[in-house]
Scaffold this motif. Structure first.
Motif, PDB file in Angstrom:
ATOM      1  N   SER A  21       0.840  -1.181   0.000  1.00  0.00           N
ATOM      2  CA  SER A  21       0.000   0.000   0.000  1.00  0.00           C
ATOM      3  C   SER A  21       0.875   1.231   0.000  1.00  0.00           C
ATOM      4  N   ALA A  22       0.241   2.374  -0.235  1.00  0.00           N
ATOM      5  CA  ALA A  22       0.981   3.628  -0.316  1.00  0.00           C
ATOM      6  C   ALA A  22       0.377   4.629   0.656  1.00  0.00           C
ATOM      7  N   HIS A  23       1.254   5.400   1.317  1.00  0.00           N
ATOM      8  CA  HIS A  23       0.739   6.468   2.176  1.00  0.00           C
ATOM      9  C   HIS A  23       0.612   7.742   1.346  1.00  0.00           C
ATOM     10  N   PHE A  24      -0.463   8.468   1.575  1.00  0.00           N
ATOM     11  CA  PHE A  24      -0.770   9.674   0.805  1.00  0.00           C
ATOM     12  C   PHE A  24      -1.195  10.786   1.746  1.00  0.00           C
ATOM     13  N   GLN A  25      -0.636  11.986   1.504  1.00  0.00           N
ATOM     14  CA  GLN A  25      -1.101  13.185   2.186  1.00  0.00           C
ATOM     15  C   GLN A  25      -2.417  13.623   1.554  1.00  0.00           C
ATOM     16  N   LEU A  26      -3.418  13.880   2.391  1.00  0.00           N
ATOM     17  CA  LEU A  26      -4.720  14.333   1.911  1.00  0.00           C
ATOM     18  C   LEU A  26      -4.959  15.788   2.276  1.00  0.00           C
ATOM     19  N   ALA A  27      -5.583  16.508   1.351  1.00  0.00           N
ATOM     20  CA  ALA A  27      -6.258  17.769   1.634  1.00  0.00           C
ATOM     21  C   ALA A  27      -7.669  17.564   1.104  1.00  0.00           C
ATOM     22  N   TYR A  28      -8.548  17.065   1.976  1.00  0.00           N
ATOM     23  CA  TYR A  28      -9.804  16.457   1.525  1.00  0.00           C
ATOM     24  C   TYR A  28     -11.022  17.268   1.925  1.00  0.00           C
ATOM     25  N   THR A  29     -11.920  17.438   0.967  1.00  0.00           N
ATOM     26  CA  THR A  29     -13.278  17.860   1.233  1.00  0.00           C
ATOM     27  C   THR A  29     -14.171  17.101   0.281  1.00  0.00           C
ATOM     28  N   PRO A  30     -15.328  16.620   0.740  1.00  0.00           N
ATOM     29  CA  PRO A  30     -16.160  15.805  -0.145  1.00  0.00           C
ATOM     30  C   PRO A  30     -16.751  16.582  -1.307  1.00  0.00           C
ATOM     31  N   GLU A  31     -16.899  17.901  -1.162  1.00  0.00           N
ATOM     32  CA  GLU A  31     -17.494  18.715  -2.209  1.00  0.00           C
ATOM     33  C   GLU A  31     -16.404  19.549  -2.880  1.00  0.00           C
ATOM     34  N   THR A  32     -16.129  19.242  -4.137  1.00  0.00           N
ATOM     35  CA  THR A  32     -15.114  20.006  -4.872  1.00  0.00           C
ATOM     36  C   THR A  32     -15.732  21.084  -5.756  1.00  0.00           C
ATOM     37  N   MET A  33     -17.004  20.932  -6.110  1.00  0.00           N
ATOM     38  CA  MET A  33     -17.706  21.930  -6.912  1.00  0.00           C
ATOM     39  C   MET A  33     -18.624  22.715  -5.981  1.00  0.00           C
ATOM     40  N   ILE A  34     -18.305  23.971  -5.778  1.00  0.00           N
ATOM     41  CA  ILE A  34     -18.942  24.792  -4.748  1.00  0.00           C
ATOM     42  C   ILE A  34     -20.015  25.666  -5.393  1.00  0.00           C
ATOM     43  N   ALA A  35     -21.244  25.542  -4.911  1.00  0.00           N
ATOM     44  CA  ALA A  35     -22.355  26.281  -5.499  1.00  0.00           C
ATOM     45  C   ALA A  35     -22.524  27.665  -4.881  1.00  0.00           C
ATOM     46  N   ARG A  36     -22.292  27.767  -3.552  1.00  0.00           N
ATOM     47  CA  ARG A  36     -22.550  29.029  -2.860  1.00  0.00           C
ATOM     48  C   ARG A  36     -21.299  29.500  -2.127  1.00  0.00           C
TER      49      ARG A  36
END
Length: 263
Positions: A21-36
């Motif tokens: 397996s590989a370790h990965f740094q995340l900068a995560y948010t479930p919503e990438t397309m922001i409406a407001r």
């Protein structure tokens, strides 16, 4: 080793590394397309998201910022330490938020403190980019950010179609890096933004270990995207810094993209 870049949008040859397996740094948010407009929550986690594996303790980043319309938005004062719990353990991570106001791209950049990996006797620093967009207007996604090492996307990273391909170019100090291995990760387990826990892994990694694709003589690589969701790419050891506190340093370039199914 160099791999010839496909002249058409074909899938690059894949090979498998021996690592499970590989370790990965995340900068995560479930919503990438922001409406407001508003503050978009983000989690910074150093983890194995493909198989919901081990969580590494993350120190406070050296830098965390967004780039919007060419302007840098410092986000360090928005960091709050949390404990993130995966399937096998818990580790130090961070909550944050990004002020999204105007339309366009928001390129999130994390420069983490080097992490010591005792099993390999090396330090790891995964300089990471991920992307948000408001109102589908492109402004910044294709621009290099002047990082020590980075992957420059050639496809709009918030709008890749499952079944198509993603192409990136590996850069170190602004120059292309040929013949480097890029680890590929699928975020099969996604963080729960409320509970700071990992959801169950929706698929399992391939049996031969970590997916790897090679950059060609001009630093390009192409990978076929088989499934919707978040995909990460990590070019290992491509940064100019090779040592930290008297030990080997792997300064890696990481990029996260979002793929979608066509309904």
């Amino acid at each position: 080793m160099n791999v010839v870049r496909p002249l058409l949008a074909g899938i690059a040859s894949l090979c498998m590394s021996g690592a499970a397996s590989a370790h990965f740094q995340l900068a995560y948010t479930p919503e990438t397309m922001i409406a407001r407009p508003g503050d978009v929550p983000v989690k910074l986690i150093f983890w194995h998201p493909f198989e919901n594996g081990h969580v590494m303790d993350m120190a406070r980043p050296l830098e965390f910022y967004a780039v919007h319309r060419g302007e840098k938005i410092d986000l360090m004062d928005r960091l709050s330490p949390i404990t993130f719990t995966g399937a096998s353990n818990a580790g130090a991570a961070f909550d944050a938020s990004v002020p999204v106001k105007r339309s366009g791209d928001y390129v999130l950049v994390v420069v983490p403190a080097p992490y010591f990996e005792p099993s390999e006797e090396i330090y790891i620093q995964q300089i990471t980019k991920s992307y948000l967009n408001r109102n589908t207007i492109p402004t910044d996604w294709e621009a290099p950010q002047g990082l020590p090492t980075e992957i420059l996307p050639l496809n709009k990273p918030t709008n890749v179609i499952a079944g198509s391909t993603f192409t990136g170019r590996v850069l170190s100090a602004g120059k292309s890096i040929p013949g480097v291995g890029i680890e590929v990760e699928y975020m099969a387990a996604e963080p729960d933004m409320t509970t700071n826990t990992a959801g169950p892994a929706t698929i399992v990694p391939p049996p031969a270990g970590t997916l790897v694709v090679m950059s060609d003589e001009n630093g390009y690589f192409t990978f076929g995207i088989p499934k919707a969701g978040f995909w990460g790419f990590a070019a290992l050891g491509t940064g100019p810094e090779k040592e930290f506190e008297g030990k080997e340093l792997s300064q890696d370039a990481v990029i996260w993209i979002r793929a979608w199914d066509i309904e």
